[in-house]
Design a protein around this motif. Structure first.
Motif, mmCIF file in Angstrom:
data_model
loop_
_atom_site.group_PDB
_atom_site.id
_atom_site.type_symbol
_atom_site.label_atom_id
_atom_site.label_comp_id
_atom_site.label_asym_id
_atom_site.label_seq_id
_atom_site.Cartn_x
_atom_site.Cartn_y
_atom_site.Cartn_z
ATOM 1 N N VAL A 157 6.272 6.578 -6.019
ATOM 2 C CA VAL A 157 5.615 5.337 -6.430
ATOM 3 C C VAL A 157 6.647 4.327 -6.902
ATOM 4 O O VAL A 157 6.596 3.140 -6.548
ATOM 5 N N ILE A 184 -7.709 1.873 -5.707
ATOM 6 C CA ILE A 184 -7.299 3.213 -5.291
ATOM 7 C C ILE A 184 -8.479 3.875 -4.590
ATOM 8 O O ILE A 184 -9.631 3.730 -5.025
ATOM 9 N N ALA A 231 -3.651 2.049 -3.126
ATOM 10 C CA ALA A 231 -3.180 3.394 -2.790
ATOM 11 C C ALA A 231 -4.323 4.221 -2.217
ATOM 12 O O ALA A 231 -5.468 4.119 -2.672
ATOM 13 N N SER A 238 -0.977 11.700 -8.735
ATOM 14 C CA SER A 238 -0.797 10.480 -7.948
ATOM 15 C C SER A 238 -1.485 9.297 -8.610
ATOM 16 O O SER A 238 -0.909 8.195 -8.718
ATOM 17 N N GLU A 297 0.195 5.822 -9.894
ATOM 18 C CA GLU A 297 -0.248 4.592 -9.221
ATOM 19 C C GLU A 297 -0.870 3.600 -10.203
ATOM 20 O O GLU A 297 -0.601 2.389 -10.130
ATOM 21 N N ALA A 299 0.823 -1.212 0.000
ATOM 22 C CA ALA A 299 0.000 0.000 0.000
ATOM 23 C C ALA A 299 0.853 1.255 0.000
ATOM 24 O O ALA A 299 1.939 1.290 0.596
ATOM 25 N N LEU A 300 0.338 2.290 -0.643
ATOM 26 C CA LEU A 300 0.953 3.616 -0.615
ATOM 27 C C LEU A 300 -0.101 4.602 -0.126
ATOM 28 O O LEU A 300 -1.244 4.567 -0.579
ATOM 29 N N ILE A 301 0.309 5.486 0.787
ATOM 30 C CA ILE A 301 -0.599 6.497 1.330
ATOM 31 C C ILE A 301 0.061 7.856 1.223
ATOM 32 O O ILE A 301 1.166 8.062 1.739
ATOM 33 N N THR A 302 -0.594 8.797 0.556
ATOM 34 C CA THR A 302 -0.071 10.162 0.499
ATOM 35 C C THR A 302 -0.660 10.976 1.658
ATOM 36 O O THR A 302 -1.725 10.662 2.186
ATOM 37 N N LEU A 329 2.836 -2.679 -6.548
ATOM 38 C CA LEU A 329 1.896 -1.826 -5.835
ATOM 39 C C LEU A 329 0.511 -2.427 -6.013
ATOM 40 O O LEU A 329 0.088 -2.703 -7.138
ATOM 41 N N THR A 334 8.465 2.739 -4.053
ATOM 42 C CA THR A 334 7.635 1.707 -3.424
ATOM 43 C C THR A 334 7.747 0.391 -4.182
ATOM 44 O O THR A 334 7.917 -0.682 -3.587
ATOM 45 N N ASN A 353 -5.028 8.124 -1.708
ATOM 46 C CA ASN A 353 -4.599 9.491 -2.006
ATOM 47 C C ASN A 353 -5.280 10.449 -1.035
ATOM 48 O O ASN A 353 -6.342 11.000 -1.300
#
Length: 264
Positions: free
Chosen positions: A86, A151, A99, A134, A138, A21-24, A96, A89, A101
């Motif tokens: 990204v 997302i 995500a 983003s 992503e 996971a990616l979190i901004t 990925l 990551t 955002n």
């Protein structure tokens, strides 16, 4: 007709087990709450924000509890910066999957005619353009690595109506809803679900600043909220986690109010 049963079970019962996971905007507020929750639910989480000291603090809290987390310093309003976040990551974790955002800013309450152009541009660059940039990075990463994923964008209950005192903010969040719906249509056939959460009054730094401007504002906001209280950031994070999980496998193109009934 073939019925698809997504594999949303795992040995631990965690909602996001084995997800990258990616979190901004993950250094504070809803983003920090989401990072902690996603890690608790089994995800490997990369936190993205501009302030290293705050990112490091949240990562340390997650790892101290046995979670898996790291961070990347980036500015979502800068294409190369978020692309690098990204890509970092993917380089660290191989792919990925999901995500959130969440990055966004707000300025003080002000009638439209008193707003400054530079404030409008700042809101536009982070809350609208930043989400757009983003999502582009992503989606490319998900398609080239995991192949499918999800997302969630952070909108606002204010995106559904006029916003006295927050004209530029509300307009940017309404634009996020449009981006969310369009991306859901374009990339659903490729296996990517795109949704948004629309929080109501939530006890973040933004609300605290508004309260410092007008000490009565929280009481006013709670009075028009059927649950008669503000949300804790974790409550918004819980909704985002569900939308990102396989349990929401047939949900896409939705802007979900998480507002205590304020829009009812």
């Amino acid at each position: 007709m073939t019925t698809i049963h997504p594999n949303n079970s795992n040995a631990t019962g965690q909602l996001l087990a084995n997800k990258v996971a990616l979190i901004t905007g993950a250094s504070r507020g809803i983003g920090a709450a989401a990072a902690k929750l996603f890690a608790l639910e089994g995800a490997t989480v990369t936190l993205v924000a501009r302030t290293e000291s705050e990112l490091r603090k949240v990562v340390d809290e997650i790892t101290a509890e046995g979670g898996s987390a790291d961070y990347v310093i980036a500015d979502v309003a800068d294409a190369k910066s978020i692309e690098q976040a990204v890509q970092t990551t993917v380089e660290r974790h191989g792919r990925l999957d999901i995500a959130f955002n969440n990055a966004g800013i707000a300025i003080g309450l002000s009638p439209m005619i008193d707003d400054k152009e530079e404030n409008f541009d700042l809101i536009h660059s982070v809350n609208y353009k930043g989400v757009w940039l983003s999502m582009i990075a992503e989606i490319k990463a998900i398609l080239s690595t995991a192949g499918s994923g999800a997302i969630v964008n952070n909108s606002s209950v204010g995106s559904f109506r006029g916003n006295p005192g927050l004209a530029a903010y509300g307009a940017a969040k309404r634009a996020v809803n449009s981006l969310t719906e369009t991306a859901a249509i374009e990339y659903g056939p490729m296996g990517i679900r795109v949704n948004a959460v629309a929080p109501g009054t939530t006890m973040t730094e933004m609300i605290q600043r508004w309260v410092s401007q007008d000490p009565t504002i929280l009481k006013k906001l709670n009075s028009i909220t059927p649950l008669r209280r503000a949300a804790d950031p974790n409550e918004v994070a819980q909704a985002a986690a569900w939308l990102l999980s396989d349990r929401a496998s047939y949900v896409t193109g939705v802007v979900l109010p998480v507002d205590g009934g304020a829009r009812a």
